[in-house]
Design a protein around this motif. Structure first.
Motif, PDB file in Angstrom:
ATOM      1  N   TYR A  23      10.535   8.818   3.028  1.00  0.00           N
ATOM      2  CA  TYR A  23      11.943   8.769   3.392  1.00  0.00           C
ATOM      3  C   TYR A  23      12.160   9.374   4.783  1.00  0.00           C
ATOM      4  N   PHE A  24      11.515  10.508   5.057  1.00  0.00           N
ATOM      5  CA  PHE A  24      11.703  11.161   6.349  1.00  0.00           C
ATOM      6  C   PHE A  24      11.056  10.390   7.498  1.00  0.00           C
ATOM      7  N   PHE A  25      10.033   9.600   7.195  1.00  0.00           N
ATOM      8  CA  PHE A  25       9.370   8.796   8.220  1.00  0.00           C
ATOM      9  C   PHE A  25       9.820   7.332   8.182  1.00  0.00           C
ATOM     10  N   ARG A  26      10.953   7.052   7.544  1.00  0.00           N
ATOM     11  CA  ARG A  26      11.413   5.673   7.371  1.00  0.00           C
ATOM     12  C   ARG A  26      11.692   4.966   8.689  1.00  0.00           C
ATOM     13  N   LYS A  27      12.174   5.681   9.688  1.00  0.00           N
ATOM     14  CA  LYS A  27      12.448   5.054  10.993  1.00  0.00           C
ATOM     15  C   LYS A  27      11.142   4.567  11.620  1.00  0.00           C
ATOM     16  N   HIS A  28      10.111   5.360  11.510  1.00  0.00           N
ATOM     17  CA  HIS A  28       8.803   4.959  12.040  1.00  0.00           C
ATOM     18  C   HIS A  28       8.244   3.762  11.268  1.00  0.00           C
TER      19      HIS A  28
ATOM     20  N   LEU B 229       0.831  -1.211   0.000  1.00  0.00           N
ATOM     21  CA  LEU B 229       0.000   0.000   0.000  1.00  0.00           C
ATOM     22  C   LEU B 229       0.863   1.256   0.000  1.00  0.00           C
ATOM     23  N   LEU B 230       1.852   1.293   0.886  1.00  0.00           N
ATOM     24  CA  LEU B 230       2.714   2.477   0.980  1.00  0.00           C
ATOM     25  C   LEU B 230       3.560   2.692  -0.270  1.00  0.00           C
ATOM     26  N   ALA B 231       4.014   1.608  -0.873  1.00  0.00           N
ATOM     27  CA  ALA B 231       4.945   1.730  -1.999  1.00  0.00           C
ATOM     28  C   ALA B 231       4.261   1.896  -3.353  1.00  0.00           C
ATOM     29  N   TYR B 232       3.066   1.323  -3.521  1.00  0.00           N
ATOM     30  CA  TYR B 232       2.443   1.314  -4.848  1.00  0.00           C
ATOM     31  C   TYR B 232       1.059   1.941  -4.900  1.00  0.00           C
ATOM     32  N   VAL B 233       0.179   1.573  -3.982  1.00  0.00           N
ATOM     33  CA  VAL B 233      -1.222   2.008  -4.065  1.00  0.00           C
ATOM     34  C   VAL B 233      -1.360   3.491  -3.728  1.00  0.00           C
TER      35      VAL B 233
END
Length: 139
Positions: A121-126, A78-82
């Motif tokens: 990218y900025f929320f990648r740690k979360h 969902l996050l990467a494509y949809v």
């Protein structure tokens, strides 16, 4: 387990508590004799970084199993494509509806998708804390 997606892989790097595993996912038709000539079979190698509390029990070159919960896999898709597709389509229709030209609307929509990926990218740690991979030794 049925609620996990599992793939075998080969450890190629260990840094701190992170184990990097090269995984070659096999599609359903990977066993077909014509798979080498067919463009449908997906054999592209992927790298999965797995955080573990005991990296010392693993060795570079060791074959392991990497697993992720199905729900987490769906979330990743969902996050990467949809979501980016929805952002692109919504932005495009909004800019066209606002009277922007086709080229301008297209470029601005692509900019909206770039902005979306920058936010990821900025929320990648979360996100990394929510989508957790597990690593298991193969017996």
């Amino acid at each position: 387990m049925k609620n996990e997606i599992r793939h075998n892989g080969l450890i190629f790097d260990i840094v701190g508590n992170r184990v990097d595993v090269a995984v070659t996912p096999e599609s359903a038709c990977a066993a077909c004799k014509a798979a080498a000539m067919c463009m449908v079979s997906d054999k592209e190698e992927k790298v999965v970084s797995v955080l573990t509390e005991h990296p010392e029990i693993y060795e570079i070159g060791e074959q392991v199993e990497v697993a992720v919960g199905r729900g987490m896999g769906v979330k990743a898709v969902l996050l990467a494509y949809v979501v980016p597709f929805v952002v692109l389509l919504t932005a495009l229709l909004s800019f066209l509806g606002a009277g922007a030209g086709e080229v301008s609307a297209g470029l601005l929509s692509l900019g909206a998708v770039v902005l979306y990926y920058a936010c990821l990218y900025f929320f990648r740690k979360h996100i990394e804390s929510e989508i957790v991979f597990k690593i298991n030794k193969i017996k």
